[in-house]
Design a protein around this motif. Structure first.
Motif, PDB file in Angstrom:
ATOM      1  N   GLN A  11       0.886  -1.230   0.152  1.00 25.15           N
ATOM      2  CA  GLN A  11      -0.004   0.154   0.082  1.00 25.15           C
ATOM      3  C   GLN A  11       0.826   1.171  -0.059  1.00 25.15           C
ATOM      4  O   GLN A  11       1.957   1.065   0.741  1.00 25.15           O
ATOM      5  CB  GLN A  11      -0.879  -0.054   1.369  1.00 25.15           C
ATOM      6  N   PHE A  12       0.540   2.062  -0.776  1.00 22.07           N
ATOM      7  CA  PHE A  12       1.458   3.294  -0.840  1.00 22.07           C
ATOM      8  C   PHE A  12       0.645   4.504  -0.495  1.00 22.07           C
ATOM      9  O   PHE A  12      -0.585   4.712  -0.690  1.00 22.07           O
ATOM     10  CB  PHE A  12       1.627   3.631  -2.353  1.00 22.07           C
ATOM     11  N   PHE A  13       1.338   5.683   0.017  1.00 23.99           N
ATOM     12  CA  PHE A  13       0.900   6.821   0.510  1.00 23.99           C
ATOM     13  C   PHE A  13       1.579   7.989  -0.098  1.00 23.99           C
ATOM     14  O   PHE A  13       2.649   7.996  -0.465  1.00 23.99           O
ATOM     15  CB  PHE A  13       1.002   6.990   1.927  1.00 23.99           C
ATOM     16  N   HIS A  14       0.886   9.127  -0.223  1.00 21.72           N
ATOM     17  CA  HIS A  14       1.557  10.471  -0.526  1.00 21.72           C
ATOM     18  C   HIS A  14       0.794  11.540   0.401  1.00 21.72           C
ATOM     19  O   HIS A  14      -0.316  11.852   0.450  1.00 21.72           O
ATOM     20  CB  HIS A  14       0.997  10.750  -1.960  1.00 21.72           C
ATOM     21  N   GLY A  15       1.879  12.227   0.965  1.00 23.43           N
ATOM     22  CA  GLY A  15       1.830  13.318   1.759  1.00 23.43           C
ATOM     23  C   GLY A  15       1.604  14.554   1.044  1.00 23.43           C
ATOM     24  O   GLY A  15       2.615  14.750   0.415  1.00 23.43           O
ATOM     25  N   THR A  16       0.616  15.465   1.486  1.00 25.85           N
ATOM     26  CA  THR A  16       0.680  16.753   0.823  1.00 25.85           C
ATOM     27  C   THR A  16      -0.217  17.564   1.473  1.00 25.85           C
ATOM     28  O   THR A  16      -0.703  17.409   2.543  1.00 25.85           O
ATOM     29  CB  THR A  16       0.114  16.748  -0.724  1.00 25.85           C
ATOM     30  N   LYS A  17      -0.333  18.752   0.885  1.00 24.45           N
ATOM     31  CA  LYS A  17      -1.386  19.866   1.471  1.00 24.45           C
ATOM     32  C   LYS A  17      -2.508  20.163   0.460  1.00 24.45           C
ATOM     33  O   LYS A  17      -3.449  20.794   0.894  1.00 24.45           O
ATOM     34  CB  LYS A  17      -0.695  21.181   1.800  1.00 24.45           C
ATOM     35  N   THR A  48       5.476   3.571   3.839  1.00 23.65           N
ATOM     36  CA  THR A  48       5.253   3.858   5.325  1.00 23.65           C
ATOM     37  C   THR A  48       4.365   5.055   5.447  1.00 23.65           C
ATOM     38  O   THR A  48       4.771   6.227   4.817  1.00 23.65           O
ATOM     39  CB  THR A  48       6.569   3.993   6.063  1.00 23.65           C
ATOM     40  N   LEU A  49       3.414   5.123   6.506  1.00 19.06           N
ATOM     41  CA  LEU A  49       2.815   6.016   6.940  1.00 19.06           C
ATOM     42  C   LEU A  49       3.667   7.109   7.655  1.00 19.06           C
ATOM     43  O   LEU A  49       3.343   8.447   7.174  1.00 19.06           O
ATOM     44  CB  LEU A  49       1.726   5.656   7.777  1.00 19.06           C
ATOM     45  N   TRP A  54       5.542  12.908   6.938  1.00 20.12           N
ATOM     46  CA  TRP A  54       6.718  14.082   6.993  1.00 20.12           C
ATOM     47  C   TRP A  54       6.207  15.004   5.620  1.00 20.12           C
ATOM     48  O   TRP A  54       6.249  16.197   5.724  1.00 20.12           O
ATOM     49  CB  TRP A  54       8.032  13.435   6.595  1.00 20.12           C
ATOM     50  N   GLY A  55       5.773  14.303   4.859  1.00 19.52           N
ATOM     51  CA  GLY A  55       5.306  14.755   3.266  1.00 19.52           C
ATOM     52  C   GLY A  55       4.354  15.874   3.574  1.00 19.52           C
ATOM     53  O   GLY A  55       4.292  17.029   3.080  1.00 19.52           O
ATOM     54  N   ALA A  56       3.328  15.453   4.242  1.00 21.24           N
ATOM     55  CA  ALA A  56       2.379  16.078   4.734  1.00 21.24           C
ATOM     56  C   ALA A  56       2.580  17.291   5.271  1.00 21.24           C
ATOM     57  O   ALA A  56       2.158  18.491   5.311  1.00 21.24           O
ATOM     58  CB  ALA A  56       1.063  15.326   5.258  1.00 21.24           C
ATOM     59  N   LYS A  86      22.352   8.682   2.796  1.00 23.36           N
ATOM     60  CA  LYS A  86      21.788   8.974   3.909  1.00 23.36           C
ATOM     61  C   LYS A  86      21.128   7.966   4.547  1.00 23.36           C
ATOM     62  O   LYS A  86      21.273   7.639   5.726  1.00 23.36           O
ATOM     63  CB  LYS A  86      20.783  10.288   3.598  1.00 23.36           C
ATOM     64  N   PHE A  87      20.355   7.055   4.049  1.00 21.32           N
ATOM     65  CA  PHE A  87      19.706   5.950   4.615  1.00 21.32           C
ATOM     66  C   PHE A  87      19.829   4.793   3.616  1.00 21.32           C
ATOM     67  O   PHE A  87      18.806   4.433   2.756  1.00 21.32           O
ATOM     68  CB  PHE A  87      18.058   6.441   4.714  1.00 21.32           C
ATOM     69  N   PRO A  88      20.949   4.069   3.627  1.00 17.34           N
ATOM     70  CA  PRO A  88      21.324   2.900   2.588  1.00 17.34           C
ATOM     71  C   PRO A  88      20.176   1.899   2.821  1.00 17.34           C
ATOM     72  O   PRO A  88      19.806   1.594   3.935  1.00 17.34           O
ATOM     73  CB  PRO A  88      22.579   2.349   2.834  1.00 17.34           C
ATOM     74  N   GLY A  89      19.398   1.362   1.761  1.00 19.38           N
ATOM     75  CA  GLY A  89      18.672   0.287   1.967  1.00 19.38           C
ATOM     76  C   GLY A  89      17.177   0.744   1.829  1.00 19.38           C
ATOM     77  O   GLY A  89      16.336  -0.014   1.962  1.00 19.38           O
ATOM     78  N   ASN A  90      16.992   2.186   1.817  1.00 24.09           N
ATOM     79  CA  ASN A  90      15.508   2.506   1.597  1.00 24.09           C
ATOM     80  C   ASN A  90      14.528   2.175   2.896  1.00 24.09           C
ATOM     81  O   ASN A  90      13.562   1.842   2.715  1.00 24.09           O
ATOM     82  CB  ASN A  90      15.016   1.958   0.332  1.00 24.09           C
ATOM     83  N   PRO A  91      15.101   2.505   4.210  1.00 24.31           N
ATOM     84  CA  PRO A  91      14.269   1.937   5.420  1.00 24.31           C
ATOM     85  C   PRO A  91      12.952   2.801   5.297  1.00 24.31           C
ATOM     86  O   PRO A  91      12.029   2.360   5.993  1.00 24.31           O
ATOM     87  CB  PRO A  91      15.064   2.359   6.531  1.00 24.31           C
ATOM     88  N   SER A  92      13.011   4.163   4.782  1.00 21.57           N
ATOM     89  CA  SER A  92      11.629   4.742   4.656  1.00 21.57           C
ATOM     90  C   SER A  92      10.675   4.167   3.452  1.00 21.57           C
ATOM     91  O   SER A  92       9.664   4.755   3.691  1.00 21.57           O
ATOM     92  CB  SER A  92      11.803   6.223   4.494  1.00 21.57           C
ATOM     93  N   LYS A  93      11.214   3.530   2.665  1.00 22.53           N
ATOM     94  CA  LYS A  93      10.233   2.728   1.745  1.00 22.53           C
ATOM     95  C   LYS A  93       9.786   3.997   0.962  1.00 22.53           C
ATOM     96  O   LYS A  93       8.375   3.776   0.594  1.00 22.53           O
ATOM     97  CB  LYS A  93       9.233   1.773   2.210  1.00 22.53           C
ATOM     98  N   SER A  94      10.602   4.886   0.453  1.00 19.48           N
ATOM     99  CA  SER A  94      10.047   6.111  -0.025  1.00 19.48           C
ATOM    100  C   SER A  94      10.685   5.932  -1.654  1.00 19.48           C
ATOM    101  O   SER A  94      11.841   5.337  -2.048  1.00 19.48           O
ATOM    102  CB  SER A  94      10.764   7.428   0.316  1.00 19.48           C
TER     103      SER A  94
END
Length: 138
Positions: A11-17, A48-49, A54-56, A86-94
């Motif tokens: 499941q994917f998310f997108h944070g915005t205003k 990840t939520l 953070w994006g929102a 910065k974050f090898p391995g993509n732990p934030s799943k971004s």
């Protein structure tokens, strides 16, 4: 027959205003919500939520942050802004994609970061900006 959870599509998310509705597309080509606000070549999505929160929270503008459940309409790749040294391995799943994202729903019961943590992140982004490091690199 049920599909084991590890074989389900993420499941994917997108944070915005931005205020969007199911069926809307989030597409590249508009001015970015971040950095120098140049025309975006990509749109960003997270599995990840927390990353979407953070994006929102960090998107420019005075509107309240919103988090949408999205489906990519084309291929996507690891977001190099977060997955390089910065974050090898993509732990934030971004991830990022040059294809539109289809809005399929909205997460309405999310909890934002504390005001102190949010200010800490904004201060860090300001320090990077002063050093000439852009938060979003295309």
């Amino acid at each position: 027959m049920s599909i084991p959870i590890d074989q389900k599509a993420p499941q994917f998310f997108h944070g915005t205003k931005a205020q969007l509705n199911p069926g809307d597309l989030i597409a590249p080509g508009f001015n970015s919500n971040y950095g120098k606000q140049k025309q975006a070549k990509y749109v960003y999505l997270n599995a990840t939520l927390d990353a979407a929160i953070w994006g929102a929270e960090l998107a420019l503008g005075d509107a309240p942050g919103r988090i949408y459940i999205v489906e990519p309409t084309g291929p996507y790749e690891d977001d190099p802004n977060l997955t390089d040294k910065k974050f090898p391995g993509n732990p934030s799943k971004s991830y990022r994609t040059g294809a539109p994202l289809l809005v399929v729903g909205e997460v309405t019961d999310w909890q934002g970061h504390s005001p102190d943590r949010l200010q800490e992140m904004r201060d860090n982004l300001d320090r990077l900006k002063q050093r000439g490091i852009e938060a979003i690199e295309d």
